[in-house]
Design a protein around this motif. Structure first.
Motif, mmCIF file in Angstrom:
data_model
loop_
_atom_site.group_PDB
_atom_site.id
_atom_site.type_symbol
_atom_site.label_atom_id
_atom_site.label_comp_id
_atom_site.label_asym_id
_atom_site.label_seq_id
_atom_site.Cartn_x
_atom_site.Cartn_y
_atom_site.Cartn_z
ATOM 1 N N LYS A 126 0.854 -1.187 0.000
ATOM 2 C CA LYS A 126 0.000 0.000 0.000
ATOM 3 C C LYS A 126 0.887 1.234 0.000
ATOM 4 C CE LYS A 126 -3.930 -2.066 0.100
ATOM 5 N NZ LYS A 126 -4.780 -1.990 -1.060
ATOM 6 N N ALA A 127 0.565 2.193 -0.851
ATOM 7 C CA ALA A 127 1.403 3.374 -1.016
ATOM 8 C C ALA A 127 1.154 4.437 0.054
ATOM 9 C CB ALA A 127 1.177 3.984 -2.395
ATOM 10 N N SER A 128 0.087 4.306 0.812
ATOM 11 C CA SER A 128 -0.223 5.316 1.819
ATOM 12 C C SER A 128 -0.651 4.610 3.101
ATOM 13 C CB SER A 128 -1.332 6.237 1.306
ATOM 14 O OG SER A 128 -2.511 5.488 1.077
ATOM 15 N N GLU A 129 -1.460 5.274 3.883
ATOM 16 C CA GLU A 129 -1.946 4.667 5.113
ATOM 17 C C GLU A 129 -3.274 3.956 4.902
ATOM 18 O OE1 GLU A 129 -1.482 6.672 8.859
ATOM 19 O OE2 GLU A 129 -0.112 8.081 7.933
ATOM 20 N N ASN A 130 -3.719 3.824 3.675
ATOM 21 C CA ASN A 130 -4.937 3.077 3.364
ATOM 22 C C ASN A 130 -4.709 1.625 3.756
ATOM 23 O OD1 ASN A 130 -7.020 1.628 2.238
ATOM 24 N ND2 ASN A 130 -6.576 2.211 0.135
ATOM 25 N N LEU A 131 -5.462 1.161 4.718
ATOM 26 C CA LEU A 131 -5.208 -0.178 5.241
ATOM 27 C C LEU A 131 -6.173 -1.223 4.714
ATOM 28 C CD1 LEU A 131 -4.197 0.652 8.898
ATOM 29 C CD2 LEU A 131 -2.780 0.424 6.869
#
Length: 130
Positions: free
Chosen positions: A75-80
């Motif tokens: 995942k490239a961000s904090e999107n879990l």
């Protein structure tokens, strides 16, 4: 930091560090390349890719650590959210699964989140948590 893909895309440093619309388009791919580079440079793991027959879901990397087949979702961000990973775990009943993201380390019932900066330590982390 992101290697050949960022060089080939000719994104300038400001776009990578501050983000812009162009960078958002490549963010996932650049992050996957970063993880691949870390895993290949820092481990001796064999890495594979998986997608469902109808292409509905995919797993970025699958490897074997000890006796465990370990799917890895990047995942490239904090999107879990990890819908594909959850589908894979349910279908193949894997004991250990990994999501790597900008979020801190956390272990849940069915998943271990490893921060992107620590992905090169995946073997040690999995062995300690299995």
């Amino acid at each position: 930091m992101f290697g050949l893909l960022s060089a080939m895309s000719r994104l300038d440093e400001k776009s990578l560090l501050e983000g812009n619309e162009i960078f958002k388009e490549f963010k996932g791919s650049l992050t996957e390349e970063y993880v691949l580079t870390q895993l290949k440079q820092c481990t001796n793991l064999d890495l594979f890719y998986w997608s469902a027959e109808k292409g509905i879901s995919e797993i970025d990397f699958i490897t074997q650590i000890g006796k465990n087949n370990v799917p890895i979702e990047v995942k490239a961000s904090e999107n879990l959210q990890a819908k594909s990973l959850k589908t894979f775990v349910q279908k193949y009943e894997t004991k250990i699964s990994v999501r790597t993201s900008m979020s801190n380390f956390r272990k849940e019932d069915w998943i271990i989140n490893i921060p992107l900066y620590a992905i090169s330590n995946i073997e040690r982390i999995i062995k300690q948590n299995s």
